[in-house]
Design an enzyme around this catalytic site. Structure first.
Site, PDB file in Angstrom:
ATOM      1  N   GLU A   1     -22.770 -22.503  33.018  1.00 53.51           N
ATOM      2  CA  GLU A   1     -23.347 -21.177  32.836  1.00 53.51           C
ATOM      3  C   GLU A   1     -23.829 -20.646  34.182  1.00 53.51           C
ATOM      4  OE1 GLU A   1     -25.189 -20.957  28.351  1.00 53.51           O
ATOM      5  OE2 GLU A   1     -26.539 -21.489  29.970  1.00 53.51           O
ATOM      6  N   CYS A   2     -23.387 -19.457  34.549  1.00 53.09           N
ATOM      7  CA  CYS A   2     -23.846 -18.764  35.754  1.00 53.09           C
ATOM      8  C   CYS A   2     -23.722 -19.679  36.983  1.00 53.09           C
ATOM      9  CB  CYS A   2     -25.259 -18.231  35.563  1.00 53.09           C
ATOM     10  SG  CYS A   2     -25.691 -16.907  36.727  1.00 53.09           S
TER      11      CYS A   2
END
Length: 443
Positions: free
Chosen positions: A328-329
């Site tokens: 994520e990210c």
């Protein structure tokens, strides 16, 4: 349900977190068992809440979560009974997106109305006198389903200043529950992305103790506790989504730390074991894990070190050959081919995607996201709709792999941060997104 209240304000930067942490510390020193909560998508404040209250804090999100999930998280039980729920708002009390989501627009007011929690306003009175009361009155009358129970004045410069501000509140009949002097000196530090993590704050215990002493001295704790209330009625049962695996190797250190507490609680409640490992310490995922999860964080600040940590790099690469890996990210960027840091230097990353990102020319990417999966990811099948939030300053230079999802903002406009998916020759599957998962979408 335990009675609760919401700490809110007219805008960001008014002192909500200052009051929240001081109130938690002061009540804890009194022996009051307080459950802290946070409105909206925030990774930083819950960690500070937990340090101040001695009890984990989770996020409540009116755009991403259903009423049933919000109520379930508010009512969750841990190791000891709760006397009071205190929820910190985000931005201004009524600030949210234009198009409602699962429960509302994401505003703190939506949570207050849903749960029947009165609001205590933090009023930044710097540069104001009686006008502060006019601002508070407007907030108190804006929505009929939101009750403002009183105010705490912040940044009061002198006794004369306090007297003038109080006169305004006497004229509208709104109680003043506390007055924090401008010279209190309990501001939190700030850093990259405007955020500082609790574990990175030196002398955190001293800061929290000082905040608690200031709030206990300058606020009426009994009156604040007396404002708490709860919503009568019942909510539909809530069953969280299953964990992404039964043994989850979770990257966890200063480079990878942004994962919502409610997700990890749901994973554990679903019978999963979380096996943390530190990429910065050159650790690889536990070989007994059946999935690897790289959360967001600050890999760009540690890119050179991460690139040179061969045990970490090879460990994740080998893991991905046969088992699912999700990022994520910051975790997504680390799974890519390379990251260009703020000085323009490129650092080789894991190379499990062709993704290239750069911080050389910062551009804010911020907002809620809805993702309709075009391919499965750990915990969710193709076709599932997810709600999350994106916040970073990275620019995509190249994103050549197949998109993981169709991703739109709250208004339904498509965004280019589609995420990526790559299937490995030996059956492993690597997925990644720029948004941080909050909940599964139902509408």
């Amino acid at each position: 349900m335990t009675p609760g209240l919401v700490i809110a304000a007219a805008s960001s930067g008014t002192g909500k977190t200052t009051l929240m942490l001081g109130l938690l510390a002061a009540l804890r020193a009194r022996g009051v068992a307080v459950q802290p909560l946070k409105c909206g998508p925030d990774y930083i404040d819950p960690a500070f809440h937990a340090a101040a209250a001695g009890r984990s804090s989770v996020n409540l999100d009116a755009w991403a979560m259903t009423p049933a999930q919000i109520a379930a998280l508010a009512a969750r039980t841990t190791d000891f009974p709760v006397d009071l729920i205190v929820t910190e708002g985000s931005m201004g009390l009524f600030d949210g997106v234009a198009v409602p989501g699962e429960t509302g627009t994401g505003a703190s007011a939506d949570i207050a109305a849903l749960m029947g929690w009165p609001v205590i306003l933090v009023i930044d009175a710097s540069g104001q006198a009686q006008t502060a009361a006019a601002v508070a009155l407007g907030l108190a009358q804006f929505r009929a389903d939101v009750t403002v129970a009183g105010v705490v004045l912040n940044k009061i410069a002198s006794p004369r200043h306090e007297a003038l501000v109080r006169r305004g509140f006497e004229s509208i009949g709104l109680p003043v529950l506390g007055v924090l002097p401008r010279a209190a000196g309990i501001e939190l530090p700030s850093r990259h992305l405007g955020l500082v993590q609790a574990e990175e704050t030196g002398e955190l215990e001293r800061l929290l103790s000082h905040a608690g002493e200031i709030v206990a001295e300058h606020c009426d704790l009994d009156a604040i506790m007396g404002c708490a209330n709860t919503q009568e009625g019942s909510f539909a049962p809530y069953r969280p989504a299953p964990p992404p695996g039964q043994r989850i190797a979770l990257a966890r250190d200063a480079a990878f730390s942004f994962v919502y507490p409610h997700l990890m609680e749901a994973w554990r409640a679903g019978g999963a074991s979380i096996l943390p490992f530190s990429p910065l310490a050159d650790e690889a995922p536990d070989p007994s894990a059946d999935v690897c999860w790289l959360p967001g964080g600050y890999p760009e600040l540690h890119a050179g070190r991460l690139s040179g940590n061969r045990n970490f790099v090879e460990g994740v690469r080998n893991f991905a050959q046969t088992r699912p890996v999700h990022g994520e990210c910051g975790g997504y960027m680390a799974l890519g081919a390379g990251i260009v840091d703020a000085e323009g230097q490129r650092h080789e990353m894991l190379g499990l995607f062709g993704l290239e990102t750069s911080f050389a020319k910062r551009k804010m990417h911020l907002g809620y996201r809805r993702a309709d999966l075009m391919s499965p990811m750990p915990g969710f099948a193709t076709g599932h709709a997810l709600r999350g939030h994106e916040f970073h300053y990275a620019n995509i230079l190249s994103q050549p792999d197949a998109p993981l999802a169709r991703v739109v903002d709250p208004n339904g406009a498509e965004v280019p941060e589609t995420g990526s998916v790559r299937v490995m020759p030996e059956g492993g599957r690597v997925t990644g997104t720029f948004f941080h998962l909050i909940a599964e979408a139902t509408c």
